[in-house]
Design an enzyme around this catalytic site. Structure first.
Site, PDB file in Angstrom:
ATOM      1  N   CYS A   1      40.857  30.137  37.732  1.00 51.52           N
ATOM      2  CA  CYS A   1      41.649  30.304  38.954  1.00 51.52           C
ATOM      3  C   CYS A   1      40.730  30.063  40.137  1.00 51.52           C
ATOM      4  O   CYS A   1      39.565  29.698  39.968  1.00 51.52           O
ATOM      5  CB  CYS A   1      42.316  31.678  39.022  1.00 51.52           C
ATOM      6  SG  CYS A   1      41.186  33.055  39.329  1.00 51.52           S
ATOM      7  N   ASP A   2      41.217  30.268  41.332  1.00 47.87           N
ATOM      8  CA  ASP A   2      40.459  29.904  42.528  1.00 47.87           C
ATOM      9  C   ASP A   2      39.138  30.660  42.610  1.00 47.87           C
ATOM     10  O   ASP A   2      38.078  30.065  42.801  1.00 47.87           O
ATOM     11  CB  ASP A   2      41.304  30.181  43.775  1.00 47.87           C
ATOM     12  CG  ASP A   2      40.625  29.688  45.040  1.00 47.87           C
ATOM     13  OD1 ASP A   2      40.175  28.538  45.052  1.00 47.87           O
ATOM     14  OD2 ASP A   2      40.549  30.459  46.012  1.00 47.87           O
TER      15      ASP A   2
END
Length: 503
Positions: free
Chosen positions: A417-418
């Site tokens: 994810c980010d």
């Protein structure tokens, strides 16, 4: 022409996400230190729960020295490992000494810059150091270059960043004084849906809010991006009036978002019904407006953005107004969202095809559906549907074959994810239990730190382009929803049955 625009837009968004990810990456690993400072501030400052002059003396050096140095150290480490980290920490002391305000922004700049210089020096002398002198050169190079950057920080960078910080603070004061701060939600809420939430909170509002909190004991800036109210309102609207096939996943998402503080869980709902971003904007504006009217604020950034984190960093006497801003934001987002969904009257007509079913289809049907989806995604990016490269009649060279991996070969799955600390942790926990019987380990990382030897990556469709750039030879499997997406079942079945998985 439309395909070209799509590619350009995706590339620009990926670059913005990548830049925001770097900013957030310097803050997120140090959130525990921010929480420690926030709790100490809430407890022991003169207006705190247990005012204590001796213990309260920790507040100022923590925000002015400890936190900036941690940021600079982490930023340097991201660029050039331990040597970059040490250089970044040394250089950050320069901007700390060269300014009166907390140097979060200065640390975000000078820490990575010092690491870049050390990295460049290491490449320059690689293979040229005489045997036995390696340690001498390595230690002195970091000391000299890091010290030089610290001097530059004192003389030049620190004062410049201090000026920029004060200018940004004046801009915030202007918005507050003219009751315009709620308009910021027009930018913040759509940006959050594009997974820029960590960059906005930890890269922009966090540093400015910390400076404000150091002076006044609290800051409204900590409440702009982190307010769980808009997300709760949007999810409630989906639960009651959204497409029927989507409703089965909403209760779990509400718990994870509001209590767990992982806001990314509701972003896919907004992306599948883009008009619902208007509900999030309305809720965000209502929450900020309420906080502005009631003079609300927090002593530190709530991370994650859970209701429990909110209560932990709320100053004494501020709980009623803070809770009011959350629930008014939720109420407004729900009302606007319900109206946009037409109170469920057209949920069958306007239902997106990508919404996962509450009850997954049969494995064979699901495999076909996922395969068709992957093909369609490839075609939308301009790639051919065939697995091998081919030469069209006009002589143009087609895109290369998509990476593939056999389920039998998969021993590790990476969920990216980010920031690698929110939604990926949650999803990795789910998949770890499911894939353990097949001898597959599951790790969670940020997009920018996917190991080079990774063969199989699972990430949200909005982050897939960044993942492919990080590990171009890995199989990157996209999903739309963090809960109940049929892609998860397909990946598990492919590993179980030893079938081919394509990116």
């Amino acid at each position: 022409m439309s395909d070209l625009k799509h590619l350009q837009g995706t590339s620009f968004r990926a670059r913005v996400q990548r830049f925001g990810g770097h900013l957030a990456g310097m803050i997120m690993p140090n959130i525990g230190a921010f929480i420690a400072w926030g709790l100490i501030t809430a407890m022991f400052i003169p207006t705190g729960w247990l005012p204590n002059e001796t213990l309260g003396a920790l507040v100022d050096p923590m925000i002015k020295v400890l936190l900036p140095v941690l940021i600079g150290y982490t930023g340097g480490r991201m660029v050039h490992g331990q040597r970059g980290a040490v250089a970044g920490a040394i250089a950050t002391m320069g901007v700390v000494v060269g300014a009166e305000v907390p140097m979060f922004l200065g640390a975000m700049f000078i820490g990575p810059l010092a690491a870049v210089i050390v990295k460049g020096f290491d490449k320059l002398v690689e293979g040229k150091i005489r045997t036995g002198f390696e340690m001498l050169v390595n230690n002195f190079s970091v000391g000299i270059l890091g010290g030089g950057m610290a001097l530059l920080g004192v003389i030049g960078i620190g004062p410049i960043v201090e000026g920029l910080t004060k200018a940004a603070g004046n801009a915030v004061d202007f918005l507050v004084d003219n009751s315009l701060l709620p308009l910021v939600s027009i930018i913040v809420e759509p940006a959050k849906a594009l997974f820029l939430n960590n960059a906005i909170n930890h890269g922009v509002f966090g540093p400015l809010g910390a400076d404000q909190a150091a002076e006044t004991g609290q800051s409204i800036l900590f409440m702009i991006e982190t307010n769980p109210g808009p997300g709760l309102g949007v999810l409630t609207a989906f639960l009651l009036f959204g497409p029927r096939r989507m409703r089965g996943t909403v209760p779990g998402a509400m718990i994870i978002q509001f209590l767990g503080g992982i806001h990314e869980i509701y972003f896919p709902y907004l992306l599948m019904k883009p008009k619902m971003i208007l509900a999030a904007i309305a809720g965000g504006m209502a929450g900020v407006g309420t906080a502005l009217v009631t003079n609300s604020g927090l002593v530190a950034t709530p991370a994650p953005g859970s209701i429990f984190a909110y209560l932990a960093v709320t100053p004494r006497g501020g709980h009623v107004s803070v809770l009011l801003s959350i629930f008014i934001a939720a109420g407004v987002a729900f009302v606007v969202g319900a109206a946009l969904l037409k109170f469920g009257h057209d949920d069958d007509v306007d239902e997106p095809e990508t919404v996962p079913a509450a009850t997954p289809p049969a494995p064979d049907d699901m495999a076909d559906a996922v395969e068709r989806d992957v093909e369609n995604q490839g075609e939308s990016r301009g790639a051919p549907a065939a697995t091998g490269a081919s030469t069209p009649a006009n002589g143009a060279v087609a895109a290369p074959a998509k990476p593939t991996v056999s389920g039998k070969e998969v021993t590790k799955l990476v969920v990216a994810c980010d920031a690698g600390m929110g939604s990926s942790v949650m999803l990795a926990s789910q998949l770890r239990t499911r894939l353990k019987p097949y001898g597959v380990s599951v790790e969670h990382v940020s997009i920018s730190e996917i190991p080079a030897d990774t063969k199989l990556v699972l990430t949200h469709a909005d982050l897939a382009d960044r993942a492919r750039r990080t590990v171009p030879h890995a199989v990157v499997v996209e999903f739309q929803m963090f809960l109940g997406d049929p892609v998860f079942d397909e990946v598990e079945n492919a590993i179980k049955e030893g079938r081919e998985i394509r990116g």
